[in-house]
Design a protein around this motif. Sequence first.
Motif, PDB file in Angstrom:
ATOM      1  N   ARG A  21      49.190 -11.271 139.641  1.00  0.00           N
ATOM      2  CA  ARG A  21      49.691 -12.310 140.298  1.00  0.00           C
ATOM      3  C   ARG A  21      48.273 -13.433 139.841  1.00  0.00           C
ATOM      4  N   GLU A  22      47.664 -12.768 140.605  1.00  0.00           N
ATOM      5  CA  GLU A  22      46.326 -13.482 140.105  1.00  0.00           C
ATOM      6  C   GLU A  22      46.190 -14.490 138.594  1.00  0.00           C
ATOM      7  N   VAL A  23      46.201 -13.586 137.850  1.00  0.00           N
ATOM      8  CA  VAL A  23      46.133 -13.925 136.446  1.00  0.00           C
ATOM      9  C   VAL A  23      47.469 -14.989 136.219  1.00  0.00           C
ATOM     10  N   LEU A  24      48.758 -14.472 136.877  1.00  0.00           N
ATOM     11  CA  LEU A  24      50.005 -15.502 136.369  1.00  0.00           C
ATOM     12  C   LEU A  24      49.764 -16.994 137.538  1.00  0.00           C
ATOM     13  N   ARG A  25      48.807 -16.834 137.837  1.00  0.00           N
ATOM     14  CA  ARG A  25      48.086 -18.426 139.481  1.00  0.00           C
ATOM     15  C   ARG A  25      46.882 -18.968 138.425  1.00  0.00           C
ATOM     16  N   THR A  26      45.959 -17.979 137.793  1.00  0.00           N
ATOM     17  CA  THR A  26      44.801 -18.774 137.425  1.00  0.00           C
ATOM     18  C   THR A  26      45.332 -19.021 135.866  1.00  0.00           C
ATOM     19  N   CYS A  27      46.584 -19.364 135.091  1.00  0.00           N
ATOM     20  CA  CYS A  27      46.346 -19.381 133.799  1.00  0.00           C
ATOM     21  C   CYS A  27      47.090 -20.050 133.676  1.00  0.00           C
ATOM     22  N   SER A  28      47.033 -20.856 132.512  1.00  0.00           N
ATOM     23  CA  SER A  28      48.545 -22.410 132.120  1.00  0.00           C
ATOM     24  C   SER A  28      49.131 -21.043 131.422  1.00  0.00           C
ATOM     25  N   HIS A  29      48.690 -19.993 129.989  1.00  0.00           N
ATOM     26  CA  HIS A  29      49.866 -19.606 129.115  1.00  0.00           C
ATOM     27  C   HIS A  29      49.270 -17.694 129.933  1.00  0.00           C
ATOM     28  N   VAL A  30      50.490 -16.965 129.796  1.00  0.00           N
ATOM     29  CA  VAL A  30      49.972 -15.700 130.763  1.00  0.00           C
ATOM     30  C   VAL A  30      50.995 -14.945 129.015  1.00  0.00           C
ATOM     31  N   VAL A  31      50.131 -13.495 128.305  1.00  0.00           N
ATOM     32  CA  VAL A  31      50.543 -13.038 127.912  1.00  0.00           C
ATOM     33  C   VAL A  31      51.291 -11.915 128.774  1.00  0.00           C
ATOM     34  N   LEU A  32      52.332 -11.121 128.790  1.00  0.00           N
ATOM     35  CA  LEU A  32      53.285 -10.824 129.693  1.00  0.00           C
ATOM     36  C   LEU A  32      53.914  -9.175 129.201  1.00  0.00           C
ATOM     37  N   ASP A  33      53.218  -8.203 129.730  1.00  0.00           N
ATOM     38  CA  ASP A  33      53.843  -6.734 128.708  1.00  0.00           C
ATOM     39  C   ASP A  33      55.266  -6.365 130.240  1.00  0.00           C
ATOM     40  N   LEU A  34      55.712  -6.703 129.092  1.00  0.00           N
ATOM     41  CA  LEU A  34      57.397  -5.776 129.594  1.00  0.00           C
ATOM     42  C   LEU A  34      57.181  -4.360 130.537  1.00  0.00           C
ATOM     43  N   THR A  35      56.699  -3.796 130.353  1.00  0.00           N
ATOM     44  CA  THR A  35      56.690  -2.258 130.485  1.00  0.00           C
ATOM     45  C   THR A  35      56.026  -2.573 132.376  1.00  0.00           C
ATOM     46  N   ILE A  36      54.944  -3.214 132.262  1.00  0.00           N
ATOM     47  CA  ILE A  36      54.746  -3.186 133.744  1.00  0.00           C
ATOM     48  C   ILE A  36      55.694  -3.897 134.676  1.00  0.00           C
ATOM     49  N   VAL A  37      56.393  -3.636 134.642  1.00  0.00           N
ATOM     50  CA  VAL A  37      57.813  -4.359 135.949  1.00  0.00           C
ATOM     51  C   VAL A  37      58.815  -2.862 135.580  1.00  0.00           C
ATOM     52  N   GLU A  38      58.838  -2.595 137.071  1.00  0.00           N
ATOM     53  CA  GLU A  38      60.493  -1.431 136.766  1.00  0.00           C
ATOM     54  C   GLU A  38      61.922  -1.903 136.455  1.00  0.00           C
ATOM     55  N   ASN A  39      62.301  -3.601 136.712  1.00  0.00           N
ATOM     56  CA  ASN A  39      63.684  -3.946 136.475  1.00  0.00           C
ATOM     57  C   ASN A  39      63.286  -5.969 136.356  1.00  0.00           C
ATOM     58  N   THR A  40      64.307  -6.244 136.518  1.00  0.00           N
ATOM     59  CA  THR A  40      64.212  -7.574 135.995  1.00  0.00           C
ATOM     60  C   THR A  40      64.255  -8.521 137.184  1.00  0.00           C
ATOM     61  N   GLU A  41      64.724  -7.508 137.892  1.00  0.00           N
ATOM     62  CA  GLU A  41      64.467  -7.846 139.905  1.00  0.00           C
ATOM     63  C   GLU A  41      62.956  -8.016 140.350  1.00  0.00           C
ATOM     64  N   GLN A  42      62.181  -6.976 139.385  1.00  0.00           N
ATOM     65  CA  GLN A  42      60.913  -6.866 140.286  1.00  0.00           C
ATOM     66  C   GLN A  42      60.057  -8.083 139.080  1.00  0.00           C
ATOM     67  N   LEU A  43      60.985  -8.348 137.835  1.00  0.00           N
ATOM     68  CA  LEU A  43      59.360  -9.324 137.427  1.00  0.00           C
ATOM     69  C   LEU A  43      59.927 -11.215 137.840  1.00  0.00           C
ATOM     70  N   THR A  44      61.497 -10.968 138.456  1.00  0.00           N
ATOM     71  CA  THR A  44      61.931 -12.477 138.901  1.00  0.00           C
ATOM     72  C   THR A  44      60.880 -12.442 139.984  1.00  0.00           C
ATOM     73  N   GLU A  45      60.517 -11.409 141.475  1.00  0.00           N
ATOM     74  CA  GLU A  45      59.363 -11.679 142.325  1.00  0.00           C
ATOM     75  C   GLU A  45      58.007 -12.302 141.734  1.00  0.00           C
ATOM     76  N   LEU A  46      57.886 -11.743 140.487  1.00  0.00           N
ATOM     77  CA  LEU A  46      56.837 -11.655 139.673  1.00  0.00           C
ATOM     78  C   LEU A  46      56.028 -13.165 139.734  1.00  0.00           C
ATOM     79  N   LEU A  47      57.336 -13.739 139.065  1.00  0.00           N
ATOM     80  CA  LEU A  47      57.904 -14.423 138.380  1.00  0.00           C
ATOM     81  C   LEU A  47      57.542 -15.857 139.640  1.00  0.00           C
ATOM     82  N   ALA A  48      58.246 -15.801 140.673  1.00  0.00           N
ATOM     83  CA  ALA A  48      59.032 -16.042 140.845  1.00  0.00           C
ATOM     84  C   ALA A  48      58.530 -18.080 141.837  1.00  0.00           C
ATOM     85  N   ALA A  49      56.784 -17.734 142.027  1.00  0.00           N
ATOM     86  CA  ALA A  49      55.866 -18.618 142.407  1.00  0.00           C
ATOM     87  C   ALA A  49      54.759 -18.706 141.140  1.00  0.00           C
TER      88      ALA A  49
END
Length: 439
Positions: free
Chosen positions: A65-93
């Motif tokens: 979350r801190e990386v997503l909050r402070t960076c303008s561009h983020v490369v995110l490895d899909l394997t760190i999340v369990e499913n699309t619901e968790q991905l949606t929650e992570l990217l919500a804000a």
Amino acid sequence: MNTFGSTPVQPTPVGTAPWPANPVPPSQPRLGLVSPSLEFGIALAGHMAQGLSIAASAASSDKAREVLRTCSHVVLDLTIVENTEQLTELLAACSARVLVVTPDGLLPDLLAQVQSVPGVAFTTSASDLPDTLLRWLPPQDAVEVRDPMAPGPVVPVPDAPPPAPHTAGAVGWRGLAVWSLEGGIGKTLIAWSLGAECVRRGLKCLLVGLGAPDILPLQAGLHPSPNLLQWHRDPRPETVRDLLQHNGQLDLLAGFPSPRDLGAFAPAAMDGDSSLPSLTVETARMGYAVTILDISAQELAAPALKAANCLLLVSSATARGAVAAVEAWRLARQEIGLPASACHIVLNRTRSGQMPVREYTATVRSGLRDMPEPVAAMPEEPDLEPALAQARRQPPNLAAWQTFTSRLADRVVGVPAAGIASEQADETRFGPLVFRREQ
């Protein structure tokens, strides 16, 4: 269970991803990386010559979350999340532009679910990440770089042979081990000079001392502490950042204060969280395009070679040097498994009465047939040794040494000298040597 680990199928082409209509802004990106894998850090670090720098990184979803909050561009490895619901929650804000890297062979229906998550700007399969980065990130304008290693009053040596042709661009992340089984061969100076040359070429570079006691920070005018002992006790990304010292734009991580400290570290150096391979994983994630390991303690040769993907073997042009080079090559190739294309020999301090390059090559090949010719040879520099030994204030004429170092960098790094410009310190010091920018 991670639902993204499905049975591989033919990867969906990158072009089918929902590319956004609005272009990426041309401003310098603040780049973040969220991945537990070294692979993506290496892919990003290979683009550091284009002016990129990884500003923040995380290896798990709870720290993303801190990386997503402070960076303008983020490369995110899909394997760190369990499913699309968790991905949606992570990217919500999240206000960052997020490139989601999917496993090769992700099922089309799962890929469609990922692409539909709000906040996902791009998707790409892992194997296509390097090519996708070129399209996704804003282009960086390359301008002329002034040479920070050229001492002002020194005139280049006349009739010096031209440097070898530069390659077209970066060849990827480099974990470069500088090693020799011979003592007093000038290995540390070569490691330092290569680091300074990498900085000159616009590459973010970290020099790691592996001596006990480690003379590298002292010769660089820095301090023996903080050092690798802290990494051994607390192997976290934050620890690496706390240990860094700086000489100009070249970053340095000091080795061990004493042989006893080295003895405490050595058992964990090969494997585990505090090992040297784990350390280079972190340096790649931190955005270092090149990490140079100055192997001064032979006890750390094997773990340092395991942590590297390129070897620069320093040798004298003597029968003793040839025997030492064969044994070192045997360890790197047969025990560690470095490919022959990643191992290079350089002759240093050559002088009259020693073997010529052709005779040296024949000698080492009589020991191992796959030994290559030396990539470069540096004659003994009479002004350099007294300056190092006596710490004179006046720098020697380094024009020949700079040509030698440039040739090495051409071979093992591969980024043109006229690469990306960056703010550079007016001077960087190594003992009595002062590398100054031209004004």
